[in-house]
Scaffold this active site. Structure first.
Site, short mmCIF file in Angstrom:
data_model
loop_
_atom_site.label_atom_id
_atom_site.label_comp_id
_atom_site.label_asym_id
_atom_site.label_seq_id
_atom_site.Cartn_x
_atom_site.Cartn_y
_atom_site.Cartn_z
N LYS A 174 0.80 -1.25 -0.02
CA LYS A 174 -0.04 -0.02 -0.08
C LYS A 174 0.90 1.19 0.09
O LYS A 174 1.57 1.73 0.92
CB LYS A 174 -0.80 -0.08 1.43
CG LYS A 174 -1.94 1.25 0.91
CD LYS A 174 -2.66 1.61 2.25
CE LYS A 174 -1.89 2.70 2.98
NZ LYS A 174 -1.70 3.95 2.24
N GLY A 227 7.15 4.74 8.18
CA GLY A 227 6.11 5.77 8.53
C GLY A 227 6.26 6.29 9.80
O GLY A 227 7.60 5.94 10.48
N GLU A 249 9.94 0.68 10.73
CA GLU A 249 10.96 1.95 10.33
C GLU A 249 10.31 3.10 10.50
O GLU A 249 9.53 3.46 9.85
CB GLU A 249 11.51 1.70 8.92
CG GLU A 249 12.74 2.08 8.69
CD GLU A 249 12.87 3.62 8.40
OE1 GLU A 249 12.76 4.40 9.35
OE2 GLU A 249 12.96 3.81 7.23
N CYS A 283 13.56 10.42 7.56
CA CYS A 283 13.56 9.78 8.88
C CYS A 283 14.78 9.96 9.41
O CYS A 283 14.91 10.12 10.69
CB CYS A 283 13.10 8.40 8.57
SG CYS A 283 13.89 7.36 7.70
N GLU A 383 9.82 15.03 15.80
CA GLU A 383 10.23 14.92 14.59
C GLU A 383 9.26 16.04 13.90
O GLU A 383 8.13 15.93 13.62
CB GLU A 383 9.74 13.61 14.02
CG GLU A 383 10.46 13.28 12.34
CD GLU A 383 10.29 11.92 11.81
OE1 GLU A 383 9.17 11.20 12.28
OE2 GLU A 383 11.17 11.41 11.32
P1 NAP Z 1 1.76 7.66 8.49
O1 NAP Z 1 0.59 8.12 8.99
O2 NAP Z 1 2.76 7.01 9.61
O3 NAP Z 1 1.68 7.30 7.03
C1 NAP Z 1 2.49 6.14 6.52
C2 NAP Z 1 1.73 5.22 6.05
O4 NAP Z 1 0.94 4.49 6.55
C3 NAP Z 1 0.95 5.81 4.63
O5 NAP Z 1 0.79 4.89 3.50
C4 NAP Z 1 -0.31 5.64 5.38
O6 NAP Z 1 -1.33 5.94 4.58
C5 NAP Z 1 -0.24 4.54 6.42
N1 NAP Z 1 -1.16 4.55 7.40
C6 NAP Z 1 -1.82 5.46 8.31
N2 NAP Z 1 -2.73 5.15 8.95
C7 NAP Z 1 -2.54 3.86 8.98
C8 NAP Z 1 -3.34 2.82 9.79
N3 NAP Z 1 -3.81 3.23 10.76
N4 NAP Z 1 -2.97 1.49 9.42
C9 NAP Z 1 -2.02 1.25 8.45
N5 NAP Z 1 -1.38 2.11 7.72
C10 NAP Z 1 -1.74 3.41 8.01
O7 NAP Z 1 2.59 9.21 8.37
P2 NAP Z 1 2.05 10.52 7.91
O8 NAP Z 1 0.70 10.95 8.57
O9 NAP Z 1 1.89 10.82 6.42
O10 NAP Z 1 3.16 11.55 8.28
C11 NAP Z 1 3.16 11.99 9.82
C12 NAP Z 1 4.56 12.00 10.31
O11 NAP Z 1 5.22 10.67 10.13
C13 NAP Z 1 5.32 13.10 9.47
O12 NAP Z 1 5.35 14.34 9.75
C14 NAP Z 1 6.79 12.46 9.85
O13 NAP Z 1 7.15 12.87 11.26
C15 NAP Z 1 6.54 10.84 9.87
N6 NAP Z 1 7.08 10.13 8.75
C16 NAP Z 1 8.22 9.33 8.55
C17 NAP Z 1 8.48 8.73 7.61
C18 NAP Z 1 9.63 7.85 7.65
O14 NAP Z 1 10.47 7.56 6.80
N7 NAP Z 1 9.94 7.15 8.79
C19 NAP Z 1 7.79 8.71 6.59
C20 NAP Z 1 6.63 9.41 6.62
C21 NAP Z 1 6.21 10.27 7.66
P3 NAP Z 1 -2.06 7.28 4.07
O15 NAP Z 1 -1.08 7.93 2.95
O16 NAP Z 1 -3.43 7.18 3.60
O17 NAP Z 1 -2.08 8.40 5.25
#
Ligand code: NAP
Ligand code: MG
Length: 491
Positions: A174, A227, A249, A283, A383
């Site tokens: 996904k 994420g 991760e 990250c 972060e």
């Molecule tokens: P996120 O919610 O953790 O999104 C990452 C992935 O998880 C996306 O594909 C997201 O789908 C999915 N997801 C969201 N809720 C889920 C659930 N309940 N069950 C399973 N999968 C789910 O991150 P974000 O809200 O886009 O970003 C928020 C913060 O996360 C950023 O500001 C940053 O601090 C951190 N982040 C870290 C990384 C990393 O590389 N470690 C990458 C991105 C973000 P959707 O796209 O539909 O939300």
């Protein structure tokens, strides 16, 4: 450029069962790129079923043949490098000089590395008591679910799919709802080079719907997630039903430490790359700069002009060094953190706002931002995931180490010094999955990547990741042991 906007299930591109779509936008000007099908539960079920159907044949396909397909895919991606670079730039806002120079070549290198890995994944023979042969088989897990974020969608597709497929698993991936396009194009190329239907399925969809359901799904043996830490926790809870294996991760708050004996020019340059590459949406970003107080002044005298000179602009322009953040939602989150920094009394040394330029006014831009903050301020603990650097100073090595280890995260960190003893001491004592000495944010498919604490567990890449996508089976053979009767009877 033709854009693929459907779900990829059982080797075919199909609309969502309920017809749902979501627009994918170009963050440079919020223009519309495509209406992408959004998977619901029925689509995730169909993808998992297709992967199950494909698994028996795929897991028995010779490792050399799986490797050959991964090599073919790498070659095919290389042949479409320019198209994929443009697509990734349009969907994410990464400057094209980075997607051409890093994202696409790294994606190719990763698929190639795991193509080479497929037939080198050996079991072992274990020395046990005389009369027995004991050997260990490394078996694929079955159907693995992979959930990818929006910061490096193309590269993370290769990090996730490469090892899973090399090991003989089938995949349901996904992508993030806002950046699904490059992954869908990879799926198209996979079909073209001959991956059998169902081996790989791509289901763009909302995290709260498709992601959550995939994490709960009883037919999924493992979830690999990249994420946020908050979502990582939800994944662990969702995985409990069938006790699936989980690899996480998550976020980071990388400490980048500059000692008073560092080569300043190299440290200035490396520290700017550490935070501003990909607009800080990494990250492992070096988002906390710890400066020895003796060199803090001269360091910032060079660093701030360099940061100010970074060329912001349309990411499709080859001269652009920093593009927009990937969505308006995320830009607003970063701007909110700048407000938090001000409220907590941080001194803004640079930036702190969207650029005052008419040509960028419709996009998700934020200027390179540098603030002087205190170690326990929120912006030094949480972060931000943007072009936002928090600077603090230290006097002693022990103090620097305590600051570096003073958040809940533990992903990547770096240090700049000429002192070998200090460098190796910090490498050992930093609470961090990766440490960079006199460099920052180096990655290579052969080198394990992952974190500790709130940054998650498990490792991507290298040989380490093959353990994540396999399970060991121990086989005992009686070669000449005389087994005593289990129930010795008299007479
Ligand atoms: P996120 O919610 O953790 O999104 C990452 C992935 O998880 C996306 O594909 C997201 O789908 C999915 N997801 C969201 N809720 C889920 C659930 N309940 N069950 C399973 N999968 C789910 O991150 P974000 O809200 O886009 O970003 C928020 C913060 O996360 C950023 O500001 C940053 O601090 C951190 N982040 C870290 C990384 C990393 O590389 N470690 C990458 C991105 C973000 P959707 O796209 O539909 O939300
Ligand atoms: Mg987009």
């Amino acid at each position: 450029m033709q854009i693929q906007d459907k779900l990829f299930i059982a080797g075919r591109f199909v609309p969502a069962a309920d017809g749902a779509t979501l627009p994918s936008l170009n963050p440079h000007d919020c223009s519309h790129l495509a209406d992408v099908a959004m998977a619901g539960k029925a689509d995730v079920d169909a993808a998992v079923e297709a992967a199950h159907d494909a698994f028996p044949a795929w897991s028995r396909t010779s490792a050399a043949e799986r490797g050959r397909l991964l090599y073919k895919l790498a070659d095919r991606i290389e042949a479409s490098a320019e198209e994929l670079s443009r697509l990734e730039t349009l969907d994410t806002g990464h400057p094209i000089r980075d997607t051409r120079g890093a994202d696409v070549p790294r994606t190719v290198a990763t698929f190639r590395y795991f193509g080479g890995m497929a037939d080198k994944l050996e079991g072992t023979v274990i020395p046990v008591e005389a009369g027995f042969l004991n050997y260990l088989l490394r078996e694929p897990l079955g159907v693995v679910g992979q959930i990818v974020p929006w910061n490096f969608p193309l590269m993370f597709t290769s990090w996730k799919m490469g090892p899973a497929l090399a090991a003989g698993n089938c995949v349901v991936l996904k992508p993030a709802e806002i950046t699904p396009l490059s992954t869908l194009r990879i799926a198209e190329l996979m079909a073209e080079v001959g991956f059998p239907p169902g081996v790989v399925n791509v289901v763009p969809g909302l995290g709260s719907v498709a992601g959550q359901y995939l994490a709960e799904h009883p037919g999924v043996a493992k979830i690999s997630f990249t994420g946020s830490t908050a979502t990582g926790r939800r994944i662990v809870q969702a995985s409990a039903g069938n006790l699936k294996k989980v690899q996480l991760e998550l976020g980071g708050k990388g400490a980048n430490i500059v000692f008073d004996d560092a080569r300043i020019d190299a440290a200035v340059n490396g520290s700017a790359f550490a935070i501003f590459h990909n607009q800080g949406q990494a990250c492992v970003a070096g988002s906390r700069l710890l400066l020895h107080e003796k060199i803090a002044g001269p360091f910032l005298d060079k660093f701030l002009p360099l940061a100010r000179s970074i060329r912001l602009g349309d990411p499709l322009e080859p001269s652009t060094e920093m593009g927009p953040l990937t969505s308006t939602v995320h830009r607003d989150r970063v701007l909110q953190y700048i407000e938090v920094a001000k409220e907590q009394g941080a001194e803004i040394l640079l930036g702190g706002k969207p650029p005052d330029r008419a040509d960028l006014s419709k996009g998700c831009y934020v200027e390179p931002t540098v603030v002087r903050a205190r170690p326990l301020d929120r912006v030094c603990q949480e972060e931000v995931f943007g072009p936002f650097l928090a600077v603090t100073t230290f006097k002693e090595d022990d103090e620097a180490l305590a600051l570096a280890n003073g958040t809940g995260y533990g992903l990547g960190g770096g240090l700049w010094t000429q002192d070998l003893t200090r460098a190796h001491r910090f490498a050992r004592e930093m609470k961090s999955g990766m440490v960079w000495i006199n460099c920052y944010k180096r990655v290579n498919p052969a080198s394990p990547f992952g974190g500790t604490g709130n940054s998650g567990y498990g490792r991507e890449m290298g040989f380490e990741v093959m353990r994540e996508y396999t399970q060991a089976k121990s086989v005992w053979v009686n070669v000449d042991a005389k087994l005593p009767p289990f129930y010795p009877r008299q007479g």
